[in-house]
Design an enzyme around this catalytic site. Structure first.
Site, PDB file in Angstrom:
ATOM      1  N   LYS A 108       0.850  -1.207   0.000  1.00 50.78           N
ATOM      2  CA  LYS A 108       0.000   0.000   0.000  1.00 50.78           C
ATOM      3  C   LYS A 108       0.879   1.248   0.000  1.00 50.78           C
ATOM      4  CE  LYS A 108      -1.877   1.566   4.199  1.00 50.78           C
ATOM      5  NZ  LYS A 108      -1.368   2.923   4.405  1.00 50.78           N
ATOM      6  N   ARG A 140      -4.170  10.365   3.068  1.00 48.21           N
ATOM      7  CA  ARG A 140      -3.124  11.400   3.179  1.00 48.21           C
ATOM      8  C   ARG A 140      -2.290  11.510   1.907  1.00 48.21           C
ATOM      9  NH1 ARG A 140      -1.054  13.615   7.679  1.00 48.21           N
ATOM     10  NH2 ARG A 140       1.115  13.275   7.122  1.00 48.21           N
ATOM     11  N   CYS A 152      -5.422   7.567   8.985  1.00 49.19           N
ATOM     12  CA  CYS A 152      -5.810   6.987  10.271  1.00 49.19           C
ATOM     13  C   CYS A 152      -5.735   8.020  11.389  1.00 49.19           C
ATOM     14  CB  CYS A 152      -4.894   5.812  10.595  1.00 49.19           C
ATOM     15  SG  CYS A 152      -5.324   4.337   9.692  1.00 49.19           S
ATOM     16  N   ASP A 166       3.944   0.173  12.365  1.00 50.40           N
ATOM     17  CA  ASP A 166       2.779  -0.572  11.866  1.00 50.40           C
ATOM     18  C   ASP A 166       2.809  -2.055  12.252  1.00 50.40           C
ATOM     19  OD1 ASP A 166       1.644   1.629  10.178  1.00 50.40           O
ATOM     20  OD2 ASP A 166       3.628   1.464   9.300  1.00 50.40           O
ATOM     21  N   VAL A 182       7.140   6.717  16.994  1.00 55.35           N
ATOM     22  CA  VAL A 182       6.911   7.358  15.691  1.00 55.35           C
ATOM     23  C   VAL A 182       5.684   8.272  15.717  1.00 55.35           C
ATOM     24  CG1 VAL A 182       6.538   6.961  13.222  1.00 55.35           C
ATOM     25  CG2 VAL A 182       8.071   5.456  14.510  1.00 55.35           C
TER      26      VAL A 182
END
Ligand code: EPU
Length: 441
Positions: free
Chosen positions: A26, A99, A123, A313, A335
């Site tokens: 992605k 974004r 998100c 992630d 992060v």
């Protein structure tokens, strides 16, 4: 046809077993699609995942006059022959859930001399500001006008190469600089660049298009601007976030999953942690098999970090596995400033997790503390009980699904459409892996 309902009714307790195929990332495919705007000829991108973030970027390209054709599943032909200014309302309608639009700025400024960026979505994991992006665009010579609708950028006399030092190795800001510098006049020196594998793949694409980019030691990237770029033909790098998610799903559910398409070099940091926690893996040419070998899981302490560190992630599914580890684990999130919201649902399911919203001062750390970091202390093992959960964001949502799959009883997990933003056909993949659930609208 992929399943479409928004709620999963999950009966926990079934180990996930079988094979999943992971396609293009992605976090590369969407940017590669934007890069096609810069070419004078059409581009072809292969292994494009069928996820809603890709659909958003496809829509944004189309309203800017790019012809996007899926010539076969996962193969996108992108023809930028008629790039034009889009209507504000069209961009606004599409952009609110992503974004990526911010990355249209450089290419549109080169092609049209102006760009419009509405309020950005993505998100809900913190403020996620765009100051690095705007500062970089200004450094190239763009004029930035902010209004209540969004941001309007112009560069009537073109963009010029410059020196940029990023205060933090931001993935998006590095991509912004690359996509802008490749056709700016002169040379750009970027310091403090992000060097994630998806960025290296974007650099490979831009090089295919005719760009001259040198990656130097210590996060320095030099970009020598060129006058024109051609289209590219490229197979997107695999999605290492999806691969790590399914790997952890195998661990959490006592299962055994072969993740076809996963490659070791981009996952070495993840594999080290997976092994320390007690998971086993076999690296094969075609992918990686991940499994729970039986017995106890071990606690770990990790810090999320930019590449080559442990990705932010990857922590959400891992936290679910750590609720089953024998002892106290700590996850320092460095992060983003708000990425433990998903633990609330796990706590309701019986997990023992204490989130320290301002981090744990005084605890030995490998990387320097950031001013806003948070830490989660997870004490296990705690059996998980079924609950009704509403998915809060992409990665947190995946972790809720695997928690429900391992919990005792029947959970209703709603708002799973959010997970489709980044996990291709994930409900079908769950079925193929033997998960016991029904889909409700
Ligand atoms: N930041 C700023 N100002 C900026 C840009 C970033 O302060 O102008 C801060 C952010 O607030 C954050 C940090 O810098 O604290 C890192 O943000 P970064 O720019 O690196 O993230 P991003 O480009 O917005 C991408 C991925 C994320 C992934 C991060 C980190 C995409 C579309 N998103 O975000 O992926 O977590 O890099 O690797 O590529 C996801 O896939 O679920 C996801 C959130």
């Amino acid at each position: 046809m992929p399943a479409t309902g928004d709620t999963l009714v999950i009966r926990g307790g079934n180990p996930l077993r079988g094979r999943v195929d992971v396609r293009g990332a992605k976090n590369l495919a969407t940017k590669a699609m934007v890069a096609a705007l810069l070419g004078e000829t059409p581009s072809t991108l292969m292994d494009v995942p069928d996820i809603s973030d890709v659909a958003v970027v496809k829509g944004l390209l189309e309203v800017h006059g790019v012809k996007v054709t899926e010539s076969e599943p996962g193969v996108y032909d992108l023809d930028p022959g008629n790039v034009e200014t889009a209507h504000f309302a069209q961009v606004d309608a599409l952009a609110s859930s992503s974004r990526i639009p911010i990355l249209f700025c450089g290419p549109l400024l080169h092609r049209l001399g102006e760009a419009f960026i509405p309020d950005l979505g993505g998100c809900r994991i913190g403020d996620r500001p765009i100051d690095y992006h705007l500062d970089a665009l200004r450094a190239f010579g763009a004029t930035v006008d902010k209004s209540y609708e969004g941001i309007h950028l112009t560069a009537p006399t073109g963009l010029v190469g410059t020196s940029i030092v990023l205060p933090y190795p931001s993935v998006g800001a590095t991509e912004q600089v690359l996509l802008t510098a490749v056709m700016a006049k002169g040379t750009t020196e970027l310091r403090g660049a992000a060097i994630e594998p998806e960025i290296m793949d974007l650099i490979a694409i831009l090089q295919k298009m005719g760009a001259v980019i040198t990656v130097e030691p210590n996060r320095v990237i030099l970009i020598e601007g060129v006058e024109r770029l051609e289209g590219y033909r490229h197979r997107a790098i695999f999605d290492r976030n999806e691969a790590a998610s399914w790997a952890t799903a195998a661990l959490v559910t006592n299962g055994d999953i072969f993740v076809a398409g996963a490659k070791q070099p981009q996952l070495t940091t993840f594999l080290n942690v997976f092994r320390k926690v007690g998971g086993k893996f076999d690296v094969e040419d075609e992918g990686i098999r991940f499994y729970h070998p039986g017995g106890k899981l071990n606690p770990v302490t990790i810090e999320t970090d930019v590449h080559p560190g442990f990705m932010t992630d990857w922590q959400q599914p891992l936290v679910v596995a750590l609720t089953q580890a024998d002892g106290v684990s700590i996850v320092h999130e460095t992060v983003y400033e708000n990425r433990f919201g998903f633990t609330e649902a796990l706590i309701q399911m019986g997990a023992n997790i204490v989130v320290h919203p301002h981090g744990l001062e005084g605890v030995p750390r490998r990387v320097a503390r950031r001013e806003f970091e948070q830490s989660a202390v997870i004490t296990g093992p705690t059996p998980l009980q079924a609950r009704d959960i509403r998915v809060p964001d992409l990665r947190g949502g995946f972790s809720h699904v695997i928690a429900a799959l391992s919990a005792e009883g029947v959970s209703r997990v709603s708002n799973v459409d959010l997970i489709r933003r980044g996990y291709e056909h994930f409900v079908d993949k769950l079925s193929d892996l033997g998960a016991d659930f029904e889909v409700e609208d």
